[in-house]
Write an enzyme that holds these catalytic residues in place. Structure first.
Site, PDB file in Angstrom:
ATOM      1  N   GLU A 108      16.747  29.159 -22.124  1.00 60.43           N
ATOM      2  CA  GLU A 108      16.187  28.606 -20.901  1.00 60.43           C
ATOM      3  C   GLU A 108      14.967  27.733 -21.170  1.00 60.43           C
ATOM      4  OE1 GLU A 108      17.605  31.840 -17.628  1.00 60.43           O
ATOM      5  OE2 GLU A 108      15.723  32.289 -18.651  1.00 60.43           O
ATOM      6  N   ASP A 134      23.111  38.865 -16.315  1.00 68.20           N
ATOM      7  CA  ASP A 134      21.695  38.698 -16.002  1.00 68.20           C
ATOM      8  C   ASP A 134      21.279  39.616 -14.862  1.00 68.20           C
ATOM      9  OD1 ASP A 134      19.117  37.758 -15.830  1.00 68.20           O
ATOM     10  OD2 ASP A 134      19.633  35.827 -14.948  1.00 68.20           O
ATOM     11  N   GLU A 185      14.848  41.485  -9.060  1.00 67.13           N
ATOM     12  CA  GLU A 185      15.110  40.053  -8.964  1.00 67.13           C
ATOM     13  C   GLU A 185      16.404  39.752  -8.215  1.00 67.13           C
ATOM     14  OE1 GLU A 185      15.653  36.168 -11.949  1.00 67.13           O
ATOM     15  OE2 GLU A 185      15.287  38.172 -12.770  1.00 67.13           O
TER      16      GLU A 185
END
Length: 862
Positions: A377, A460, A488
C-alpha cells in the site's frame, strides 16, 4: 468461567394482545424480566466508562459481601518497593489533578491494585500490613517474600515459568490466608488481577485453588494512533479537542494541551496500562504501521522513554513501527542514506538501524524491536531495490539481533504482478522463502529473531474469512497472528459487534496441517500453529491492532471495551470460549445481576454473526465504500481493481461470488489437502464461505431448501432483525444500568439499526439488478394478518411500513396474525382507531445465531 447457553430478551411490559399460532413462544423465549431493579445501580448515573473493566464497585449481595469481608482482612506485599523498575526520565510526573499515580515497582502496582480493588469491592479500606496477620491476602515471589517461600512449595511454582501464577486459599498455624504467587514480580501482578477479577464476578473464595500459564509468549498490541481513529474525543472520532489529535498518548499536542505532552503522564495512560496488564498483554507498538519516522527521532525517543517508564511496572514493553526508508529522511541529517544505500545486505544500512536501535535501547533498556510494513500500500521496502521480503527482514534483524530485539515483518502484501487473485499473493511471496534450503542444510531463510506477522484471514480484517493459508504452511518460520481489535470493517464506533466469536472461530480452525510424510499433525489448529506446539516453534506471538483514544471511555463505544478485554484473555489462553469471556466482561463492566448478564451476553454473542448477515452473508467479501470502510457500495469500481467491491462480488446474471476453485483462480490449493478439497467443491464448502471460493448460481439450491437468491435475501433480513432485537433488549435494561452509559449505548444502537438497514437495502437492490428476481417476502419473520375475515400477506420486511387498503365498511382491526414460522411469537402492540389508521404487530423469534425481532407497521386506507 463458562456462562449459560440460555439467551434472554426482555418480555414486553406493555398491555398487548397476544394472538396467532405462536403459542410455542407465547411465554417468551427469553424468560421473564424483573419489572424494576431490586437495588440501586452499582455505578453512578454519570459514570463515563473511563475505568474500563477495572471499576471496583461494592459487592451488592449482602451475604457475599459479609463473607468477603470476613475472609479479606489485610494486604501483605513484602518488600514491595525493593526491586524498582528502570526509570530514564528524571522529570516524570502526573498531570495536575490526576487521580492515578506513578509507581516504582511491579509489586507496588500489585499492592496498590489490591488496595484499590478490595477497598472498592468491600466498601471499606483493607489495610496494608507487615508480618503474618490472619485473613491476609499475601502477594509476592519466593525471592521477594519469606511468607510466599514458606507457604508455597517450590515444586508448585516451577511449572509456571516467568508469567504464570497461582492463587490459593490456605490455612496454617491458625492463620487463614490467600496467597498470590509467581516466579517473577510480573507474574504476581497477573495473579493479583486474576484474583480481583474473581471477586468482581462474585465467585466464591472457599477452597480457592487457581493457576494459569500463558500459552503465547509475546502478547502485543499494535497501536494505530491515527489510522481510522474511532475513539477520539470529538463527534467524528477522527480528531481531538484542545490540541490533542484524539489518540490516547500525547506527543505533539498543541494549544491548551501542549503542556500535557509526554513526559507528562495522563490518567488514561495508566488506566490503559492497568487494563492491559489485567489481561496479560505485555507489549505495545505505539504508532501506526504506516509509519511516520518521527517516532525514531531523538526528541520522540525521549518522550517514548517517559511513556515506557510509566508503563514498565505493569509489564508493558514498547516497540515502534518503522518505515523501511527512514534512513533517507532529512530529519536525521547528517546521518542519512541515499535510496541506493537501502540495500539490506549493506553495512551502511544495517549500521544505520543498529545506531537507531541503540539510541532507543539507551533510553528504553527493554525496548522490544520494530514492526515493519514493507512494499504494501505504498510503503517502501526491499523490493524497491530488487530484493525480497526475506532479504529485507533479515537485514533489519541482523542490525538489531546483537541488542536482543525482534523484527515483526507484516505479510499483508498484495502485489498485483504476482497473481490476478489478491488472496494468493502473500503465500506466493513468503512461501518460497520459508521452504528455501540453506547452505547448512536447514530449511527456511528467515532469521530466528524475525516474526512474520499475518492477519487471521487472507484478505483484510473482514467479519468472516477462512483462516489464512499461511498458518501451518510457514513451518520453518516464526509466525505471529494479527487480529484487529479496532472495528475497521466491523462497525467502527457505531455498531455493537463483539469480536470474541470471530477470533475463537479462527484460532480453533483446523488447518489439517501434515508432517513431511503427509500425516496429519496431532496439534494442528490455528491456535496450535500460533503457540508453537503444532510444529515445534519455541517462541510465539499474537498481535492485536488497537485503536483506543482520548474519548472518556477510551474505545469510542462502551462495547468496544469488550473486544480489547477478549483479545487479552485469548492472547493468554486461546482455548477459552468467547461466551465465557463475554460473561466475565459483563460482570466486571456492567452488572452481576443474572438477568442483566444473560441479556447482555446474548446481545454480544449474536452480534458478529448478525453483522456478517446484513453486510457480507454467505461469503461475499469487502463490499465497503472506499471513503470510510463503513457503509456499503457494492457497485464501486476504483482505480486499483483489488480495492474495488466489484472485484470481490463478481456479480453477473449467472450468479455471485469469486471462483477460487481449481477451475477458477486456484487459491484453494494453498491450503493443506483436506481443506483444499473441501473448499474446492461447491457441494462441500461451508456455506458461510460459499462466495469466498465459488461463483454461485442464483438458482442453486442450498441446504436450507431455499435457492441461493432467496437465502441471500433471507440472511440480510435476519441480520437486520437481530439488530432490531438488540435495541429492544437494551431498552429492557434501562432500570438496571447507569444512566449515562445506557443513553450512550441506546443512541449507538439506533444508528446501528438504521445503518444495518442501509446495508441490506443497498446490497439486495444491487444484486437484484443481476439476479432479475423479485425480492422474496417469505423472510424469517414473515406474517399474514387477518382483517375483516381476509388474510393479507406478502409484506416487505425491509419496509418501514406497509399500506393496507380496506374495502368500505371493513373494520380496521387485526383479528389474527399468521406467521410463516409457527414457532415465532406475534403480538399486536396497537390497533388502528379507524381508517385511515395505524396498527403495529411485533414478531419475535430465534435465528441460528440469536433472537430476532420485527415491528410491522400497517397503514390502513380506503
Amino acid at each position: 468461567m463458562s456462562s449459560s447457553d440460555e439467551n434472554e430478551q426482555s418480555r414486553l411490559r406493555r398491555r398487548s394482545f397476544l394472538i396467532g399460532s405462536g403459542a410455542a413462544v407465547a411465554t417468551s423465549v427469553f424468560g421473564a424480566v424483573p419489572a424494576r431493579a431490586t437495588s440501586p445501580g452499582a455505578f453512578p448515573a454519570d459514570y463515563d466508562g473511563s475505568d474500563l473493566w477495572l471499576r471496583y464497585e461494592q459487592v451488592a449481595d449482602p451475604g457475599l459481601l459479609a463473607r468477603y469481608r470476613a475472609a479479606l482482612g489485610a494486604i501483605v506485599v513484602e518488600n514491595a518497593g525493593r526491586t524498582k523498575v528502570h526509570r530514564h526520565t528524571a522529570n516524570l510526573s502526573m498531570a495536575p489533578g490526576s487521580r492515578e499515580h506513578l509507581v516504582e515497582s511491579t509489586l507496588e502496582a500489585a499492592r496498590d491494585e489490591l488496595v484499590r480493588g478490595l477497598g472498592g469491592l468491600l466498601g471499606r479500606p483493607v489495610p496494608v500490613q507487615g508480618g503474618f496477620p490472619d485473613r491476609a491476602v499475601i502477594v509476592g515471589t519466593p525471592d521477594s517474600s519469606p511468607l510466599v517461600r514458606m507457604l508455597v512449595p517450590a515444586r508448585d511454582l516451577a511449572p509456571l515459568g516467568d508469567d504464570g501464577y497461582l492463587v490459593r486459599a490456605l490455612s496454617r498455624g491458625g492463620h487463614r490466608s490467600i496467597v498470590i504467587a509467581g516466579n517473577t514480580d510480573l507474574a504476581a501482578l497477573y495473579g493479583t488481577f486474576a484474583f480481583l477479577r474473581r471477586l468482581q464476578a462474585q465467585q466464591p473464595l472457599t477452597d480457592l485453588k487457581l493457576s494459569s500459564v500463558p500459552r503465547i509468549n509475546h502478547r502485543y498490541l499494535n497501536y494505530w494512533e491515527t489510522e481510522r481513529l474511532y475513539a477520539g474525543n470529538n463527534p467524528a472520532g477522527t480528531g481531538g479537542l484542545d490540541g490533542e489529535n484524539g489518540a490516547i498518548f500525547d506527543f505533539t499536542a498543541t494549544g491548551a494541551s501542549a503542556a500535557l505532552n509526554l513526559p507528562v503522564i495522563l490518567d488514561r495512560y495508566l488506566v490503559a496500562a492497568r487494563a492491559m496488564a489485567s489481561v496479560g498483554i505485555n507489549g505495545i507498538t505505539i504508532n501506526n504501521v504506516n509509519a511516520n519516522s518521527f517516532y525514531v527521532t531523538p526528541a520522540a525517543i525521549e518522550q517514548e522513554a517517559a511513556l515506557a517508564d510509566a508503563l514498565r511496572p505493569y509489564g508493558i514493553k514498547l516497540a515502534v513501527s518503522i518505515n523501511y526508508a527512514a534512513p533517507t529522511d532529512a530529519r536525521f541529517a547528517p546521518d542519512t542514506l541515499t535510496r541506493e544505500e537501502l540495500d539490506p545486505y549493506s553495512a551502511k544500512f544495517r549500521d544505520w538501524w543498529t545506531r537507531r536501535a541503540r539510541q532507543l535501547q539507551a533510553a528504553i533498556p527493554d525496548f522490544l524491536g520494530f514492526t515493519v510494513k514493507a512494499n504494501s500500500e505504498g510503503q517502501p521496502g526491499p523490493q524497491d531495490l530488487g530484493y525480497d521480503h526475506g532479504d529485507g527482514a533479515n537485514g533489519m534483524a541482523a542490525a538489531v539481533a546483537p541488542l536482543g530485539m525482534r523484527i515483526f515483518w507484516r505479510t499483508f502484501v498484495y502485489n498485483a504482478e504476482v497473481d490476478a487473485d489478491r488472496l494468493k499473493r502473500a503465500y506466493l511471496e513468503f512461501g518460497p522463502i520459508d521452504e528455501e534450503r540453506q547452505p547448512d542444510s536447514t530449511i527456511g531463510r528467515f532469521a530466528k529473531n524475525v516474526f512474520l506477522q499475518t492477519k487471521n484471514g487472507p484478505l483484510d480484517y473482514q467479519a468472516r474469512e477462512p483462516a489464512n493459508p499461511l498458518f501451518g504452511r510457514m513451518e520453518h518460520t516464526n509466525q505471529a497472528i494479527e487480529l484487529q481489535i479496532t472495528q475497521e470493517y466491523t462497525g467502527q464506533n457505531t455498531m455493537l459487534c463483539y469480536l470474541g466469536p470471530l477470533w475463537e472461530e479462527v484460532l480453533k480452525s483446523d488447518t489439517y496441517a501434515t508432517d513431511a510424510h503427509g500425516k496429519l499433525l496431532d496439534k494442528r489448529l490455528v491456535g496450535h500453529v500460533v503457540d508453537g506446539t503444532a510444529q515445534g516453534h519455541p517462541d510465539s506471538a499474537i498481535v492485536g491492532v488497537a485503536n483506543f483514544g482520548n474519548a472518556d471511555n477510551l474505545t469510542g463505544h462502551h462495547f468496544a471495551q469488550a473486544n480489547l478485554y477478549a483479545f487479552g484473555r485469548l492472547a493468554w489462553d486461546w482455548t477459552l470460549d468467547a461466551r465465557g469471556i463475554a460473561e466475565d466482561w459483563v460482570r466486571l463492566t456492567w452488572s452481576n445481576r443474572d438477568f442483566v448478564v444473560r441479556t447482555i451476553v446474548a446481545m454480544m454473542m449474536g452480534s458478529r454473526e448478525a453483522l456478517v448477515s446484513y453486510q457480507t452473508p454467505l461469503g461475499v467479501a469487502h463490499q465497503f465504500r472506499s471513503s470510510d470502510h463503513y457503509g456499503p457500495n457494492p457497485a464501486e469500481r476504483l482505480a486499483r481493481d483489488d480495492w474495488s467491491p466489484v472485484y470481490y462480488n463478481k456479480a453477473d446474471t449467472a450468479g455471485l461470488g469469486y471462483d477460487r476453485s481449481p477451475t477458477g483462480s486456484g487459491f484453494t490449493a494453498q491450503y493443506f489437502p483436506v481443506l483444499a478439497a473441501r473448499y474446492a467443491d461447491i457441494d462441500t464448502v461451508p456455506e458461510n464461505l460459499l462466495m469466498w471460493f465459488h461463483h454461485v448460481p442464483w438458482d442453486r439450491r442450498l441446504r436450507s431448501g431455499r435457492i441461493f437468491w432467496d437465502e441471500l435475501v433471507y440472511r440480510y433480513q435476519t441480520g437486520v432483525h437481530y439488530v432490531s432485537w438488540l435495541r429492544r433488549a437494551w431498552d429492557s435494561l434501562e432500570r438496571h444500568v447507569d444512566a449515562r452509559r445506557f443513553a450512550e449505548v441506546k443512541a449507538k444502537l439506533a444508528a446501528h439499526e438504521a445503518d444495518a438497514g442501509t446495508w441490506r437495502d443497498t446490497c439486495v437492490g444491487y444484486w437484484q439488478q443481476f439476479s432479475g428476481r423479485a425480492i422474496p417476502t417469505d423472510g424469517p419473520l414473515s406474517i399474514k394478518i387477518v382483517v375483516g375475515g381476509r388474510a393479507i400477506g406478502g409484506f416487505d420486511a425491509g419496509a418501514a411500513s406497509s399500506t393496507v387498503p380496506l374495502a368500505a365498511g371493513t373494520p380496521a382491526r387485526i383479528t389474527k396474525v399468521i406467521p410463516s414460522d409457527p414457532s415465532v411469537r406475534c403480538e399486536v402492540l396497537s390497533q388502528a382507531d379507524g381508517v385511515p389508521g395505524r396498527a403495529v404487530v411485533r414478531v419475535t423469534g430465534m435465528s441460528f445465531f440469536g433472537p430476532i425481532l420485527k415491528d410491522y407497521v400497517f397503514e390502513f386506507t380506503r
